[in-house]
Each structure stands twice: as structure tokens, then as C-alpha cells.
Design a protein around this motif. Structure first.
Motif, PDB file in Angstrom:
ATOM      1  N   LEU A 443      -4.648  -4.036  68.466  1.00 32.24           N
ATOM      2  CA  LEU A 443      -5.267  -5.094  69.270  1.00 32.24           C
ATOM      3  C   LEU A 443      -6.682  -4.688  69.694  1.00 32.24           C
ATOM      4  O   LEU A 443      -7.620  -5.499  69.633  1.00 32.24           O
ATOM      5  CB  LEU A 443      -4.412  -5.378  70.506  1.00 32.24           C
ATOM      6  CG  LEU A 443      -3.035  -6.000  70.272  1.00 32.24           C
ATOM      7  CD1 LEU A 443      -2.312  -6.175  71.592  1.00 32.24           C
ATOM      8  CD2 LEU A 443      -3.154  -7.344  69.555  1.00 32.24           C
ATOM      9  N   ALA A 444      -6.830  -3.441  70.133  1.00 29.77           N
ATOM     10  CA  ALA A 444      -8.151  -2.975  70.564  1.00 29.77           C
ATOM     11  C   ALA A 444      -9.140  -2.993  69.408  1.00 29.77           C
ATOM     12  O   ALA A 444     -10.319  -3.345  69.575  1.00 29.77           O
ATOM     13  CB  ALA A 444      -8.046  -1.575  71.158  1.00 29.77           C
ATOM     14  N   ALA A 445      -8.697  -2.615  68.220  1.00 35.40           N
ATOM     15  CA  ALA A 445      -9.587  -2.618  67.051  1.00 35.40           C
ATOM     16  C   ALA A 445     -10.003  -4.037  66.692  1.00 35.40           C
ATOM     17  O   ALA A 445     -11.165  -4.291  66.356  1.00 35.40           O
ATOM     18  CB  ALA A 445      -8.889  -1.951  65.867  1.00 35.40           C
ATOM     19  N   LEU A 446      -9.069  -4.965  66.745  1.00 30.37           N
ATOM     20  CA  LEU A 446      -9.406  -6.362  66.464  1.00 30.37           C
ATOM     21  C   LEU A 446     -10.440  -6.888  67.449  1.00 30.37           C
ATOM     22  O   LEU A 446     -11.321  -7.682  67.088  1.00 30.37           O
ATOM     23  CB  LEU A 446      -8.146  -7.229  66.521  1.00 30.37           C
ATOM     24  CG  LEU A 446      -7.199  -7.139  65.320  1.00 30.37           C
ATOM     25  CD1 LEU A 446      -5.859  -7.770  65.649  1.00 30.37           C
ATOM     26  CD2 LEU A 446      -7.819  -7.820  64.092  1.00 30.37           C
ATOM     27  N   ALA A 480      -1.997  -7.362  59.089  1.00 31.58           N
ATOM     28  CA  ALA A 480      -0.879  -6.727  58.376  1.00 31.58           C
ATOM     29  C   ALA A 480      -0.800  -7.226  56.938  1.00 31.58           C
ATOM     30  O   ALA A 480      -0.551  -6.448  56.003  1.00 31.58           O
ATOM     31  CB  ALA A 480       0.424  -7.010  59.119  1.00 31.58           C
ATOM     32  N   GLN A 481      -1.032  -8.525  56.734  1.00 31.48           N
ATOM     33  CA  GLN A 481      -1.024  -9.077  55.377  1.00 31.48           C
ATOM     34  C   GLN A 481      -2.160  -8.494  54.545  1.00 31.48           C
ATOM     35  O   GLN A 481      -1.990  -8.172  53.362  1.00 31.48           O
ATOM     36  CB  GLN A 481      -1.143 -10.598  55.449  1.00 31.48           C
ATOM     37  CG  GLN A 481       0.035 -11.291  56.104  1.00 31.48           C
ATOM     38  CD  GLN A 481      -0.194 -12.781  56.272  1.00 31.48           C
ATOM     39  OE1 GLN A 481      -0.948 -13.401  55.497  1.00 31.48           O
ATOM     40  NE2 GLN A 481       0.434 -13.377  57.271  1.00 31.48           N
ATOM     41  N   ALA A 482      -3.336  -8.358  55.159  1.00 31.28           N
ATOM     42  CA  ALA A 482      -4.488  -7.795  54.433  1.00 31.28           C
ATOM     43  C   ALA A 482      -4.235  -6.349  54.037  1.00 31.28           C
ATOM     44  O   ALA A 482      -4.577  -5.908  52.936  1.00 31.28           O
ATOM     45  CB  ALA A 482      -5.743  -7.899  55.293  1.00 31.28           C
ATOM     46  N   GLU A 483      -3.627  -5.595  54.942  1.00 25.22           N
ATOM     47  CA  GLU A 483      -3.329  -4.195  54.641  1.00 25.22           C
ATOM     48  C   GLU A 483      -2.292  -4.110  53.527  1.00 25.22           C
ATOM     49  O   GLU A 483      -2.395  -3.261  52.637  1.00 25.22           O
ATOM     50  CB  GLU A 483      -2.830  -3.505  55.907  1.00 25.22           C
ATOM     51  CG  GLU A 483      -2.735  -2.000  55.792  1.00 25.22           C
ATOM     52  CD  GLU A 483      -2.433  -1.327  57.115  1.00 25.22           C
ATOM     53  OE1 GLU A 483      -2.584  -0.098  57.197  1.00 25.22           O
ATOM     54  OE2 GLU A 483      -2.033  -2.041  58.071  1.00 25.22           O
ATOM     55  N   HIS A 484      -1.294  -4.987  53.572  1.00 20.40           N
ATOM     56  CA  HIS A 484      -0.277  -5.004  52.526  1.00 20.40           C
ATOM     57  C   HIS A 484      -0.902  -5.356  51.177  1.00 20.40           C
ATOM     58  O   HIS A 484      -0.491  -4.833  50.128  1.00 20.40           O
ATOM     59  CB  HIS A 484       0.823  -6.003  52.883  1.00 20.40           C
ATOM     60  CG  HIS A 484       1.919  -6.079  51.869  1.00 20.40           C
ATOM     61  ND1 HIS A 484       2.860  -5.087  51.704  1.00 20.40           N
ATOM     62  CD2 HIS A 484       2.219  -7.039  50.938  1.00 20.40           C
ATOM     63  CE1 HIS A 484       3.691  -5.416  50.734  1.00 20.40           C
ATOM     64  NE2 HIS A 484       3.327  -6.598  50.246  1.00 20.40           N
ATOM     65  N   ALA A 485      -1.910  -6.258  51.190  1.00 16.81           N
ATOM     66  CA  ALA A 485      -2.588  -6.668  49.956  1.00 16.81           C
ATOM     67  C   ALA A 485      -3.677  -5.688  49.551  1.00 16.81           C
ATOM     68  O   ALA A 485      -4.415  -5.946  48.586  1.00 16.81           O
ATOM     69  CB  ALA A 485      -3.192  -8.056  50.140  1.00 16.81           C
ATOM     70  N   VAL A 505      -8.756  -1.678  60.338  1.00  7.51           N
ATOM     71  CA  VAL A 505      -7.665  -0.716  60.113  1.00  7.51           C
ATOM     72  C   VAL A 505      -8.167   0.712  60.312  1.00  7.51           C
ATOM     73  O   VAL A 505      -7.478   1.563  60.899  1.00  7.51           O
ATOM     74  CB  VAL A 505      -7.070  -0.908  58.708  1.00  7.51           C
ATOM     75  CG1 VAL A 505      -6.166   0.270  58.334  1.00  7.51           C
ATOM     76  CG2 VAL A 505      -6.276  -2.198  58.651  1.00  7.51           C
ATOM     77  N   GLN A 506      -9.381   1.007  59.843  1.00  4.49           N
ATOM     78  CA  GLN A 506      -9.941   2.339  60.040  1.00  4.49           C
ATOM     79  C   GLN A 506     -10.102   2.655  61.536  1.00  4.49           C
ATOM     80  O   GLN A 506      -9.735   3.745  61.989  1.00  4.49           O
ATOM     81  CB  GLN A 506     -11.297   2.451  59.340  1.00  4.49           C
ATOM     82  CG  GLN A 506     -11.215   2.426  57.817  1.00  4.49           C
ATOM     83  CD  GLN A 506     -12.588   2.284  57.165  1.00  4.49           C
ATOM     84  OE1 GLN A 506     -13.561   1.916  57.822  1.00  4.49           O
ATOM     85  NE2 GLN A 506     -12.645   2.570  55.871  1.00  4.49           N
ATOM     86  N   VAL A 507     -10.635   1.687  62.260  1.00  9.30           N
ATOM     87  CA  VAL A 507     -10.808   1.886  63.706  1.00  9.30           C
ATOM     88  C   VAL A 507      -9.450   2.013  64.390  1.00  9.30           C
ATOM     89  O   VAL A 507      -9.257   2.841  65.276  1.00  9.30           O
ATOM     90  CB  VAL A 507     -11.634   0.724  64.312  1.00  9.30           C
ATOM     91  CG1 VAL A 507     -11.663   0.806  65.829  1.00  9.30           C
ATOM     92  CG2 VAL A 507     -13.057   0.738  63.762  1.00  9.30           C
ATOM     93  N   ARG A 508      -8.489   1.178  63.971  1.00  8.94           N
ATOM     94  CA  ARG A 508      -7.141   1.265  64.539  1.00  8.94           C
ATOM     95  C   ARG A 508      -6.562   2.661  64.379  1.00  8.94           C
ATOM     96  O   ARG A 508      -6.033   3.253  65.338  1.00  8.94           O
ATOM     97  CB  ARG A 508      -6.226   0.247  63.855  1.00  8.94           C
ATOM     98  CG  ARG A 508      -4.783   0.267  64.350  1.00  8.94           C
ATOM     99  CD  ARG A 508      -3.850  -0.308  63.304  1.00  8.94           C
ATOM    100  NE  ARG A 508      -3.804   0.517  62.082  1.00  8.94           N
ATOM    101  CZ  ARG A 508      -3.259   0.127  60.945  1.00  8.94           C
ATOM    102  NH1 ARG A 508      -2.729  -1.090  60.833  1.00  8.94           N
ATOM    103  NH2 ARG A 508      -3.246   0.941  59.888  1.00  8.94           N
ATOM    104  N   ASP A 509      -6.662   3.217  63.178  1.00  6.89           N
ATOM    105  CA  ASP A 509      -6.089   4.537  62.923  1.00  6.89           C
ATOM    106  C   ASP A 509      -6.776   5.615  63.751  1.00  6.89           C
ATOM    107  O   ASP A 509      -6.126   6.552  64.245  1.00  6.89           O
ATOM    108  CB  ASP A 509      -6.168   4.864  61.433  1.00  6.89           C
ATOM    109  CG  ASP A 509      -5.266   3.952  60.595  1.00  6.89           C
ATOM    110  OD1 ASP A 509      -4.386   3.287  61.175  1.00  6.89           O
ATOM    111  OD2 ASP A 509      -5.469   3.889  59.362  1.00  6.89           O
ATOM    112  N   ASP A 510      -8.103   5.486  63.905  1.00  6.06           N
ATOM    113  CA  ASP A 510      -8.811   6.451  64.738  1.00  6.06           C
ATOM    114  C   ASP A 510      -8.392   6.319  66.201  1.00  6.06           C
ATOM    115  O   ASP A 510      -8.247   7.319  66.914  1.00  6.06           O
ATOM    116  CB  ASP A 510     -10.323   6.245  64.603  1.00  6.06           C
ATOM    117  CG  ASP A 510     -10.853   6.732  63.262  1.00  6.06           C
ATOM    118  OD1 ASP A 510     -10.357   7.751  62.770  1.00  6.06           O
ATOM    119  OD2 ASP A 510     -11.751   6.077  62.709  1.00  6.06           O
TER     120      ASP A 510
END
Length: 853
Positions: A443-446, A480-485, A505-510
Motif C-alpha cells: 500500500l505504501a509503495a502504491l 498482483a495481476q501485473a506481477e503474475h504477468a 514492486v521494487q519499492v514494496r520489496d525494499d
């Protein structure tokens, strides 16, 4: 190593810096200051042996990586060994690294953790003219460190275009050096274009550059943002295939590898489409043609309304100079400006520094952690306005980062550990405490990065439909759909930006890695948070943007009284209360409401639970204009925003009377005019005080009328009840007995005429009193009656038998002598039964017909 203009001045730069421990250096683009000065200071031993490392500050992540790469290449060093860099979520240096290239935010967090800057002997602030908020803060913090605990600390400020004297004074008379660069002429060509950032304008400019011939150099195109870059790249594709061009984007939303590609040599001719991150510091070898649209996007916040703005605007002349200079780094070049010379003269000299236009919440938090209870007393290089600081302080208090005495809280210190805005830090802390680090980080990354959905004018747009509780949760599902694709380019057909999704996704993981270090953080591996829990995290992050829907499904009122309007693409259509996550000024269509694309529903119960001190329950008595009476209202509000109201609560009689009086007092004058007797009495008093100012009569103005009305309201519960009362006695009560007698004598309510009738006088502002009377009732009256000590003649409206005026006069004797006979002739035939004597002065007055009094 390629010789650069700065090389001849390095000895003097080292000498002056060694002597004063500070320096302000002004050198043009391409002079070599970024890569050569830090190395010279290190090799000359200017730094203290106890603090052997140097920090080179860069305003942008792309520039930081590029500067570290170039320093390593020029000196034959290994990146991550002798020289390295650290940017948000990325670090490449070790304990032996002498030169560390950082972005300013990284340094400021380091200063809070280590205010002595152990191991750091020098800090070089590059491209200071950009005046980012972090740069201003870093400069002030560094001066305070040097002046208090580290007199050996070296501070060097560098820029290509800046006024050096204010910086030198701030650093206590630091020496100033101006270095002339190797100047290659840049031909400036103006090509005014209606839409300079459009793909068509870019195509035309690139075609012109190619048509110039004889110059196979690369082309650098400046555009406002990633979306304009994407459109221009798509439009250039056929031309690139035909001419063998390599079209490369360059902006902050790209991956590290994608950002490096435009900076590396290529066998094919490059067209680099860049935002203003390519204005300074970065050197793109081979560029001798610059195409400048003259536009950029500027982030700002309105501190009074608390609204964010990202506005497209004209660049300054300083930025235009920097951009044009990219074409003359290594040889003569050409700059194609897509605006006129006249427009150029109208540009601002320099951009407004960030400290005067962006949110200061994070900066204020840093200062509180620094030990500055009142940021207003901090030694700013350029102090922000009181209003901006107040807005930042208020938000920190709302987020729980600052207590009411101005001290940072333990929660605030946790926020400082997270490389995000304090709002999102509050969200991450709540999610980690609840055991859902991964979902909170998503959520924070978005919220921190560019929207992953692309809304194209006239395009298909994202496949978002129906109604929902949160636009943020919609994006969470699409992410989630974009990451799956695997971020397939085909996502763009569904309105999802694959590059933007990859970045989120990169920011989320960090953020996951960072949040797991928070005190009390835990992970619920086999569970998913329910929707309400995630939406509560959002409310914690945006406590100042709670909205109550009003009027329709798309409009609402936000805390602070600001109106908002949901964008058509928002799915939040049913919730009575929601959080406006991205309210932005939008005056399109003539509305002053803030436009909201991202909204998230909330329950009123959450506000009571999460912010008990901000929720108020009050019992009020208000005047209901529709019912024309006071009503009891039980209110339930959050920070002044009404949440619920019960308008049928019982009302105490005394409170009802008080509310009635408060409502009517501003309307007192009009209320008395509605009462015929009171209005007539006031008109008489006004007339007499104007006609006889020497009498020093009483003044009954609006204020006195309001007092009288307050007295009259005692014991009353409605306007109708008050109107049924007697107002005239209250007015007379304001005069003494003698004053009332004086009023009746000199401004009488009525006059007795020769017929014996008592006829009322009419008093109007600015006119003499009017006596409207039938002509037959005045027979035998030789003189016009006078009032106000006989100073004012009464204006006679002489009426016929039908009570319509036949003559208006102030001279009755003249009327009898002249006009009467003509009137007599006209009326005698029509009214033969009425008296029309030859001698009206001797005739007996008659009071036939209905008496008027």
C-alpha cells in the motif's frame, strides 16, 4: 583521463578549502567540478585523518549513480571500493570507500543517527542552484555541526548557475571561486510551437535536427514527464526504424539499468527523451543537439488547504541555460527551443526553491529529531513561511509523531527509520504492528510512486468498473495481476503501466526489508488482512483528509472545509465517509473543488477508536431558518467536520430565547421595519434628530435596536411569537418622559385638520413629512402646517373625493389663490354632491366619507 577546464584550478581550490574549511565554487556545465574536485580534496589530504571519507551530495538518484560511475572510470577505481554511492533502497560502498555519492535525503537521515558525522571529513553539495528541500536542510545542519562539534568539517558548495554571495555569507565568509569553463558555442534557435510537449512537436523537431545534416551526434530532448516521453517515443518509432536511431527514455521511474543505457556510448545514433533530471550533473557523451520543450512539472502543496499540486509550468531562464549547455559540453552545438524569444524574455530568472512550495512535514520531523523543539528558531539558509511550518507541525501532531509540547515521540522516531513520507511511515508502522508487513509495504509503495494506472484522454483506460470501498485496493489487486504477468507490455492494453507496476514492486520489496526492522514488527505468513484493517491503516496515514459525502455521489466536504469531487474513475461511490488520498487543485470547468482520483472508505467508528481526542460530541441550540425557531442539535464532529446531527433535541427555554436573540440581532433593523408602529416611530425620531440637530436628541442605531431585540426575545421561542409582542413600548422606553413629549410635540404622529379629523403624517428619510388629506377637510385653513419648531413645512398631498392626489404643495395659501379654481372646475362636474365653494377660506370644512386616522 580527459583534461577538463577545472583541472587547472584544482590546486587553488585545494589551497582555499584547506585554509578556510569551506568553499563556494561556481563553474559552468562540463567544467568537471563534480568528478574532479572531490578526488582532488581526498588526494591532497585536506580531510582530517580521523575522518577520511568525503560525501558528495547529488539532488537526484540518476545523477548520484552516474557521478560515482564516472569517478570510478576516470581514476581506474572499482565502484563500491574507493568510490561508491547510496540512494533510496540502494547502496554500493564499503568500509574502505573514501568518496561516497549520496542523495541529500540519505545524508540528512545519517545526520540524525550520527550528529558528529564520524568518519566524514568533508561534504560537497553539488548543483546547489536546484535548491531542493533536502539540500537547504543539509547545508543548515552541516553548518551547525561545524560550528558546534566538528570545526574540522569541510563544506564545499558547487553549482553552475547560482548567486554565490548569500551562500558564502551563510557559511561565515567562505571564499568564493569562479572558474571559467571550456566554452563551446551553442546556437540557439527558437521554433515557437502551440503544444511544445506533444509527440507531434517532438517529431517535427527531431526531423529538423536530422535534416541539418553533417552532424551524426546524439540528440537530447527535454520533456515534462514520463507520459510525454512514452508518447513521443511511440511517435518516433517509425522514424527511428527508418533512420537507424536508438530512442531511449530517461526519467526517475526507470530501473537502474534502464537509466544507465542513455548514458553509455552506442554504435547507433541516440535520441534521449529526458525529464529535467538530465539538466545538470549527468553527462551524456555525444550530445550536440538539444531540443527543449521549455516545460516541467513542479510539485507543490497549498499549506492553507493542505492540497498537493503537480503543475505543468514554464521552466526558468536558469534551467533553459542549463539545458542548452548540454549541447556544448564537448564541441559546438545547437539548441532548438520550442518557444519564442519574446516568451523567453518573460521567463522567471530562477525556479522557486522547494522550501517555498513543497510539504515540510518530513523536514520538520528531522528537526525535532535533531533536538529543535521549535523549527522556527532553526538556523535556516532560507527560512520557510510561518504558514508552511505550522501546516507541517499540525500534520506531525495528527500523525502522532510530535506531542503537544513540540517534542518528537517514539512513534516519530520510528517514522524517521523509514525512507518514506511520515504519512506512509505511520501506515507501515501500523501494518507491521498488526503482523502484515508485506501488505502494508504494498500500500505504501502504491501511494509513494506514480499511479500504475494510465488514464489516456480518448483511450480505453483501465478496466476499472463498478463500485468498491477503495481505489487503493483496486490497484493492489491489479499490482498482483501485473506481477503474475511478469509486467508484460500487454498490460498497457488494460490500462496498467507495466514499468510503473515494476517500480512499485521494487519499492514494496525494499520497504518490506526496512519495515521488518521496526520494533514489534511481525509477519502473519498464513493470513491475509481483512479489508477493514487495511483501510484503517490508510486512515491513520491521512487523518487530515477525511471527507463526508454531500449532495451527490461524487462531491464531499473535507476536514478544514474544503470541497472535493471524485474523479469519474474512482470506484468509491457509496460510502458516506472516505479519505481523499490525492486531492489536487482542479479548476477545470470553473470549479474550485479539489479533484480526487484515489479515495478510500472509512467507518465513523474508526475515527472514535483511532483519534478519540479529535472527536467531539456537543449539544447546541441553533436557529432553524426554515422553521423560524431555535432547535436543539446534538452534534458529533471530527476535527470540525460534522459527522452526525440530531436536530430534534429538547431545548431549554432560556437557551431558545438566547438563540433567537443571537439570530435576530444582526437583522434587528430589518425586523423593526416589518412592524408598522415601530417603523413609523423610528422614522419620526430619525426625522427630528436630522431636522433639529441642536436638540442633541437620542440616537437609536442598529446596535441599540439589537439590544432592544435581545430584551424582547426574553421568554420567546420563535419569530412569530416575538412578532406578536409589542415592540413600540420597548422603543419608547429608551427615551425619557421629556424626550417622548418632545418627539410628540415636534414630530407629531398626526395633525388635526379643520374638519376635526386626525390625519396621520408619513415620515420618510430625506423628505419632509407628508399629510395626505381630502381637499374639503382643509377649507378655512390658510397656512401650511409646520413641524420641528416650525422649521419644516409639511408636504400636503391634496386628495379628491376618490382619495387620489389632485395637487401636491408646500404652500397652501398659494394653492387657494390660484390652483384651487382650476381643480374645482375639473372636479365639480364629476362630484356634484361634494362642496366646491367659491371662497374656500370662509367655507365650512367637511369630513364626509370614511374618516382616516
Amino acid at each position: 583521463m580527459t583534461p577538463l577546464p577545472i583541472d587547472a584550478h584544482l590546486a587553488e581550490i585545494v589551497s582555499r578549502t584547506r585554509e578556510r574549511r569551506s568553499l563556494v565554487l561556481v563553474a559552468p556545465p562540463g567544467a568537471g567540478k563534480t568528478t574532479r574536485v572531490p578526488v582532488a580534496l581526498i588526494k591532497a589530504g585536506v580531510l582530517s585523518p580521523q575522518h577520511p571519507a568525503l560525501v558528495l551530495l547529488q539532488p537526484r538518484r540518476v545523477a548520484a549513480r552516474a557521478a560515482a560511475d564516472r569517478i570510478a572510470a576516470e581514476n581506474g577505481w572499482a565502484l563500491g571500493e574507493e568510490v561508491g554511492y547510496q540512494i533510496r533502497f540502494e547502496r554500493k560502498y564499503g568500509p574502505r570507500t573514501r568518496i561516497r555519492v549520496l542523495t541529500e535525503g540519505i545524508l540528512n537521515r545519517r545526520l540524525i543517527a550520527d550528529p558528529f558525522l564520524e568518519g566524514i571529513g568533508a561534504v560537497v553539495l553539488d548543483e546547489f542552484h536546484e535548491r531542493s528541500l533536502h539540500t537547504d536542510l543539509a547545508l543548515a545542519l552541516l553548518r551547525e555541526i561545524r560550528d558546534t562539534v566538528r570545526d574540522d568539517l569541510v563544506i564545499v558548495v558547487m553549482s553552475a548557475t547560482m548567486d554565490a554571495e548569500p551562500v558564502a555569507r551563510f557559511l561565515i565568509d567562505a571564499p568564493v571561486m569562479h572558474v571559467e569553463g571550456r566554452t563551446f558555442p551553442v546556437e540557439i534557435v527558437h521554433r515557437p510551437t502551440v503544444r511544445p510537449s506533444s509527440a507531434e512537436a517532438v517529431l517535427a523537431a527531431v526531423e529538423e535536427a536530422l535534416a541539418a545534416g553533417g552532424d551524426p551526434s546524439d540528440i537530447l530532448v527535454f520533456l515534462p514527464g514520463a507520459e510525454e516521453i512514452r508518447r513521443a517515443g511511440a511517435r518516433l518509432r517509425p522514424l527511428a526504424e527508418r533512420e537507424g536511431l536508438l530512442v531511449l527514455p530517461l526519467h526517475g521511474g526507470l530501473s537502474t539499468e534502464e537509466q544507465r543505457r542513455p548514458l553509455c556510448p552506442s554504435e547507433r545514433r541516440k535520441v534521449v527523451l529526458a525529464t529535467n533530471i538530465a539538466e545538470t550533473s549527468l553527462t551524456i557523451d555525444g550530445v550536440r543537439t538539444v531540443i527543449d520543450c521549455g516545460l516541467a512539472r513542479f510539485a507543490s502543496v497549498d499549506p492553507q488547504r493542505g492540497l498537493d499540486r503537480l503543475e505543468l509550468g514554464r521552466i526558468s531562464r536558469a534551467s533553459a541555460t542549463q539545458r542548452a549547455g548540454r549541447a556544448g559540453r564537448t564541441s559546438p552545438g545547437r539548441c532548438l527551443r520550442l518557444w519564442s524569444e519574446r516568451e523567453h524574455r518573460g521567463l522567471a530568472e530562477a525556479d522557486l526553491p522547494e522550501i517555498h512550495r513543497v510539504d515540510l512535514c518530513g523536514t520538520a520531523l528531522v528537526l525535532h529529531a535533531w533536538g529543535q523543539a521549535d523549527p522556527r528558531s532553526f538556523g535556516w539558509y532560507d527560512p520557510p513561511t510561518e504558514q508552511r511550518l505550522n501546516a507541517a507541525e499540525d500534520l506531525l501532531t495528527w500523525l502522532g509523531a510530535r506531542d503537544t509540547s513540540g517534542r518528537i515521540t517514539p512513534l516519530g522516531r520510528q517514522m524517521l527509520e523509514l525512507p518514506v513520507h511520515p504519512r506512509l511511515g505511520r501506515l507501515l508502522i501500523a501494518a507491521a504492528h498488526d503482523g502484515f508487513v508485506r501488505q502494508g509495504a504494498a500500500l505504501a509503495a502504491l501511494l509513494s510512486e506514480k499511479d500504475i494506472l494510465s488514464f489516456q484522454p480518448g483511450g480505453t483506460g483501465p478496466r476499472v468498473s463498478g463500485r468498491g470501498s477503495s481505489d487503493l485496493l483496486v490497484r493492489l489487486d491489479l499490482l498482483a495481476q501485473a506481477e503474475h504477468a511478469r509486467f508484460s507490455p500487454g498490460l498497457r492494453d488494460r490500462g496498467v503501466d507495466p514499468g510503473g507496476a515494476r517500480r512499485v514492486v521494487q519499492v514494496r520489496d525494499d520497504l518490506i526489508r526496512t519495515s521488518r526492522r521496526l520494533p514489534g514488527a511481525r509477519e502473519s505468513w498464513n493470513e491475509e488482512p481483512d479489508e477493514d484493517l487495511m483501510l484503517r491503516w490508510v486512515v491513520l496515514a491521512y487523518p487530515d483528509r477525511v471527507v463526508r459525502r454531500r449532495g451527490s455521489e461524487v462531491t464531499g466536504l473535507m476536514v478544514g472545509g474544503r470541497g472535493v469531487r471524485l474523479a469519474p474513475e474512482s470506484v468509491v461511490r457509496d460510502a458516506e465517509f472516505f479519505v481523499a488520498l490525492d486531492p489536487r487543485e482542479d479548476r477545470r470547468g470553473g470549479t474550485s473543488e479539489a479533484r480526487v482520483r484515489l479515495a478510500s472508505a472509512l467507518s465513523v467508528d474508526w475515527l472514535e477508536e483511532l483519534f478519540p481526542d479529535a472527536v467531539r460530541r456537543e449539544r447546541l441550540v441553533r436557529f432553524d431558518e426554515e422553521r423560524q425557531r431555535p432547535v436543539g442539535v446534538n452534534t458529533f464532529s471530527y476535527r470540525g467536520l460534522p459527522l452526525r446531527e440530531d436536530r430534534n433535541a429538547p431545548v431549554d427555554p432560556a437557551e431558545a430565547s438566547r438563540a433567537l436573540a443571537e439570530f435576530l440581532q444582526p437583522r434587528a433593523a430589518a425586523f423593526f421595519q416589518e412592524d408598522e408602529a415601530a417603523a413609523a416611530w423610528l422614522a419620526r425620531l430619525t426625522f427630528l434628530t436630522q431636522a433639529l440637530p441642536d436638540l442633541d436628541g437620542p440616537v437609536i442605531d442598529d446596535a441599540v435596536l439589537a439590544e432592544i431585540l435581545a430584551e424582547a426575545s426574553a421568554g420567546k421561542r420563535s419569530v412569530d411569537e416575538l412578532k406578536r409582542g409589542q415592540l413600540l413600548p420597548l422603543l419608547k422606553g429608551r427615551l425619557t418622559y421629556a424626550q417622548n413629549q418632545w418627539l410628540d410635540e415636534h414630530a407629531p404622529e398626526a395633525l388635526v385638520v379643520p374638519s376635526g379629523s386626525r390625519i396621520r403624517l408619513t415620515y420618510e428619510p430625506g423628505r419632509p413629512p407628508v399629510l395626505a388629506v381630502r381637499l374639503q377637510e382643509l377649507f378655512g385653513w390658510t397656512e401650511t402646517p409646520r413641524v420641528a419648531r416650525k422649521r419644516v413645512a409639511v408636504l400636503l398631498h391634496l386628495l379628491g373625493p376618490n382619495y387620489r392626489p389632485v395637487q401636491v404643495t408646500e404652500d397652501l395659501s398659494s394653492f387657494w389663490a390660484t390652483t384651487y379654481f382650476q381643480v374645482r372646475k375639473d372636479l365639480r362636474a364629476r362630484y356634484p354632491k361634494h362642496s366646491w365653494p367659491d371662497d374656500p377660506l370662509s367655507a365650512r370644512a367637511e369630513a364626509k366619507g370614511s374618516r382616516r386616522s
